[in-house]
Write an enzyme that holds these catalytic residues in place. Structure first.
Site, PDB file in Angstrom:
ATOM      1  N   ARG A   4       0.831  -1.196   0.000  1.00 55.56           N
ATOM      2  CA  ARG A   4       0.000   0.000   0.000  1.00 55.56           C
ATOM      3  C   ARG A   4       0.866   1.245   0.000  1.00 55.56           C
ATOM      4  O   ARG A   4       1.761   1.390   0.834  1.00 55.56           O
ATOM      5  CB  ARG A   4      -0.925   0.010   1.223  1.00 55.56           C
ATOM      6  N   THR A  64      -1.070   7.645  -0.964  1.00 54.84           N
ATOM      7  CA  THR A  64      -2.337   7.562  -1.705  1.00 54.84           C
ATOM      8  C   THR A  64      -3.270   6.503  -1.152  1.00 54.84           C
ATOM      9  O   THR A  64      -4.467   6.506  -1.451  1.00 54.84           O
ATOM     10  CB  THR A  64      -2.066   7.241  -3.180  1.00 54.84           C
ATOM     11  N   ASP A 109       4.745  -5.908  10.416  1.00 50.10           N
ATOM     12  CA  ASP A 109       5.784  -5.554  11.384  1.00 50.10           C
ATOM     13  C   ASP A 109       5.706  -6.427  12.629  1.00 50.10           C
ATOM     14  O   ASP A 109       6.726  -6.835  13.195  1.00 50.10           O
ATOM     15  CB  ASP A 109       5.660  -4.085  11.782  1.00 50.10           C
ATOM     16  N   ASP A 125       0.393  -2.813  12.734  1.00 49.95           N
ATOM     17  CA  ASP A 125       0.835  -3.285  11.425  1.00 49.95           C
ATOM     18  C   ASP A 125       1.148  -4.772  11.518  1.00 49.95           C
ATOM     19  O   ASP A 125       2.105  -5.178  12.189  1.00 49.95           O
ATOM     20  CB  ASP A 125       2.080  -2.512  10.982  1.00 49.95           C
TER      21      ASP A 125
END
Length: 213
Positions: free
Chosen positions: A103, A107, A206, A203
């Site tokens: 991603r 944006t 991560d 995340d």
């Protein structure tokens, strides 16, 4: 598109531990693996089988086995890799393809950087693995990618989903005739201004693999 939020005490228990910010990466990977196996039972309810006869030590009887072509499991790199072993534990004979998507954090749009999939997916059931359904962009792009190659049945498995992501999928797939199902362990409240699921679990990539400097 059909959405199934798995309702089971063990799923809720493991998801709670995944959310905890003090859960370290090795424990997070183990919990994600266990949780995916539980979700996979729900996700494979409509896996295709054919009737067979089998001889037991006592007599002959009827049963079923997975049909051909075998199901295709597609983890979305990198975080989806943390879900692969849990899925393979349930369907060890499934074939595996890979789709690398990331991603763009400015944006929030998905960018495909790698793919390892058969050119022709005609007649294939595909199981897409992606821990988080946030904006829905990556998962939508992955599904259209598979449909364009001929997949005729898609099930996405996620650990968490946001309402915005589900709405995006429903809109993007409105004109698609291929049956699509989303199986998730939890439907959370919303996305924040950065596009992260709230309350979420952070995340997933991560937390699975750590942050490379």
């Amino acid at each position: 598109m059909h959405v199934h939020v798995a309702d089971h005490p063990l799923i809720s228990h493991k998801l709670t531990l995944l959310r905890d910010k003090t859960t370290d990466s090795p424990t997070f990977r183990r919990l994600a693996d266990e949780l995916v196996t539980l979700l996979a039972y729900e996700a494979t309810r409509d896996v295709r089988v054919v009737p067979v006869e089998v001889t037991t030590p006592v007599a002959q009887t009827h049963g079923v086995r997975l049909s051909e072509p075998r199901p295709l499991v597609v983890p979305i790199l990198r975080a989806g890799l943390g879900m692969l072993e849990g899925m393979q534990r349930l369907i060890p004979t499934a074939e595996v393809g890979f789709l690398g998507m990331v991603r763009n954090e400015e944006t929030l749009h998905p960018v495909t950087y790698a793919e390892r999939l058969p050119d022709d997916l005609t007649g294939r059931q595909c199981y897409v693995l992606d821990p988080m359904l946030a904006t829905g962009g990556s998962l939508s792009a992955a599904m259209h990618f598979l449909i364009q190659r001929g997949a005729d049945h898609i099930v996405a498995i996620t650990l968490l989903a946001a309402p915005e992501g589900i709405a995006r999928l429903e809109a993007d797939l409105a004109s698609v005739e291929v049956p699509v199902t989303l199986v998730t362990a939890g439907l959370d409240e919303k996305l924040n201004e950065l596009g992260y699921i709230v309350p979420g679990l952070g995340d997933a990539g991560d937390r699975l693999y750590g942050v490379a400097d």
